[in-house]
Each structure stands twice: as C-alpha cells, then as structure tokens.
Design a protein around this motif. Structure first.
Motif, short mmCIF file in Angstrom:
data_model
loop_
_atom_site.label_atom_id
_atom_site.label_comp_id
_atom_site.label_asym_id
_atom_site.label_seq_id
_atom_site.Cartn_x
_atom_site.Cartn_y
_atom_site.Cartn_z
N UNK A 1 0.83 -1.21 0.00
CA UNK A 1 0.00 0.00 0.00
C UNK A 1 0.86 1.26 0.00
N UNK A 2 2.15 1.12 0.35
CA UNK A 2 3.05 2.28 0.38
C UNK A 2 3.26 2.89 -1.00
N UNK A 3 2.87 2.17 -2.05
CA UNK A 3 3.03 2.68 -3.41
C UNK A 3 1.99 3.75 -3.73
N UNK A 4 0.91 3.79 -2.96
CA UNK A 4 -0.22 4.65 -3.30
C UNK A 4 -0.28 5.89 -2.42
N UNK A 5 -0.51 7.03 -3.07
CA UNK A 5 -0.69 8.27 -2.31
C UNK A 5 -2.01 8.26 -1.53
N UNK A 6 -2.89 7.30 -1.88
CA UNK A 6 -4.12 7.13 -1.11
C UNK A 6 -3.88 6.28 0.13
N UNK B 1 -1.96 4.94 3.70
CA UNK B 1 -1.65 5.70 4.92
C UNK B 1 -0.15 5.77 5.19
N UNK B 2 0.66 5.07 4.41
CA UNK B 2 2.11 5.08 4.61
C UNK B 2 2.84 5.31 3.29
N UNK B 3 2.41 6.26 2.51
CA UNK B 3 2.97 6.50 1.18
C UNK B 3 4.48 6.72 1.26
N UNK B 4 5.22 6.01 0.43
CA UNK B 4 6.68 6.16 0.34
C UNK B 4 7.04 6.40 -1.11
N UNK B 5 7.62 7.55 -1.40
CA UNK B 5 7.92 7.89 -2.80
C UNK B 5 8.85 6.86 -3.44
#
Length: 210
Positions: A139-144, A146-150
């Motif tokens: 889920x870190x791949x998505x800006x939606x 809760x843990x977005x990582x560029x």
C-alpha cells in the motif's frame, strides 16, 4: 521438497492458513499476485515457500528495517540462508552480503525500496538469478495509502531494468479499491492472481465487560 514438507520442516506447521496454499501455488506457477491479508495472517510464508521451491534468490522489498532484521534472524534460525541489505550495515558488511549473494549463498534477500536505486544493487540483480520479487506493505506505493513512500514508485523502474523479469507479488494488510488499483498499476503486475482473505483473526477478540 514440496510445499507441505517445507512448511513442516522450516516453519513447524502441518497445514496452511486461509489463502496461503492458493497464493503459493499461483506464485510457484509463475503468476504475479496481489494478496490482501490481515496482519498476522501469514503473508511471509506465501513468498518464502515459493522462494525455497525455486532456483535463485528472492528479493523481498520492505519499508521496515526492524521487520527485515526479525524475518532474516528467524529464517536463519530455521536453517534458511537469508540476508538483508540496508543502511544499518557498514559498507564492509554490505560488500560481504553482495559477494555472498553472487555466490548463491542466500535464498532470500530483504532490501528497503531506496536500495533499488543504487547501481551496485541493480548490477547484483542482473548477475544472479532472481526467483521472485515480493513487495511487502505494498500500500506504500499509493498516495491514497496511509504510509505513502515515494521510493515505492521506483519499484517498477527497477523491475524494467532487470534482464529477466521475475514473478512479482504484492502483499498488504488492508487496501481500499483506490489503493488496490494503484498497486496493480504502479507495480506493473501482469494478469495477477488476486485474493483478499477474511479479516477475522481467531486469536483476537473484543469484549465489553461491565
């Protein structure tokens, strides 16, 4: 050894949890996968067993350094050669891990997504046979999410630079429809097997007592 023998020998279990066997079968057959499973649902076994069943080294991408250390320690204690390459290692330790990997001494290597941008790591990956790539906390791949990582946005670029594209599997505990679409698209999963297991955990319960 087959999946059941590996499960028993290395993890001490006689049977798989909900969804695990199906995921293992699809990854082992060469199919990408998107797996949404609750925390504690046994996601790691879903890529560790296919890694043990395959030739080469599995690359596990994780954003959590503490989780990498715990998983690698546990695998080594169970007799599975694994390593992590991250910022906690000295340059000498990183070089030793890379040399060991090139000699085929590991079945799994855990890395943070930022490591994929290092030319030396890409050179390593194009010098060894990669059995599969597992993206944990996808889920870190998505800006939606809760843990977005560029740095997660660079994963598909890394995969595209590999001489041979391995099976790619993505794992996360929760994902909305928007996050799920982002995982599929931004990681470039190809015709993936998709599964969402139940979120009921029999070892946890809520109770209100007056």
């Amino acid at each position: 050894m087959d999946k059941f023998e590996l499960l028993k020998q290395y993890f001490g279990h006689d049977s798989f949890r909900d969804g695990q066997e199906n995921i293992i079968d699809n990854i082992s057959s060469g199919r990408d996968a998107l797996c949404i499973m609750p925390t504690g649902g046994g996601k790691s076994i879903c890529y560790q067993i296919p890694a043990l069943m395959s030739d080469g080294i599995a690359i596990v991408i994780s954003p959590l350094i503490s989780l990498m250390k715990d998983q690698v320690t546990s695998l080594n204690q169970n007799g599975i050669r694994a390593a992590y390459i991250n910022s906690t290692l000295t340059p000498a330790q990183q070089s030793r891990a890379i040399c060991n990997a090139m000699r085929g001494e590991y079945k799994l290597i855990y890395v943070a997504p930022e490591r994929l941008e290092a030319p030396a790591f890409l050179n390593l990956c194009n010098s060894i046979k990669i059995s599969l790539i597992a993206v944990d906390e996808a889920h870190c791949v998505s800006q939606w999410g809760h843990d977005f990582r560029t740095s997660y946005l660079k994963i598909s670029d890394f995969i595209s630079k590999l001489d041979d594209r391995p099976v790619v599997s993505a794992f996360t505990a929760t994902a909305t429809d928007a996050v799920k679409r982002d995982i599929l698209n931004l990681l470039g999963l190809k015709n993936p097997f998709e599964i969402t297991t139940g979120f009921d955990r029999k070892n946890l319960f809520f109770a209100v007592k007056r």
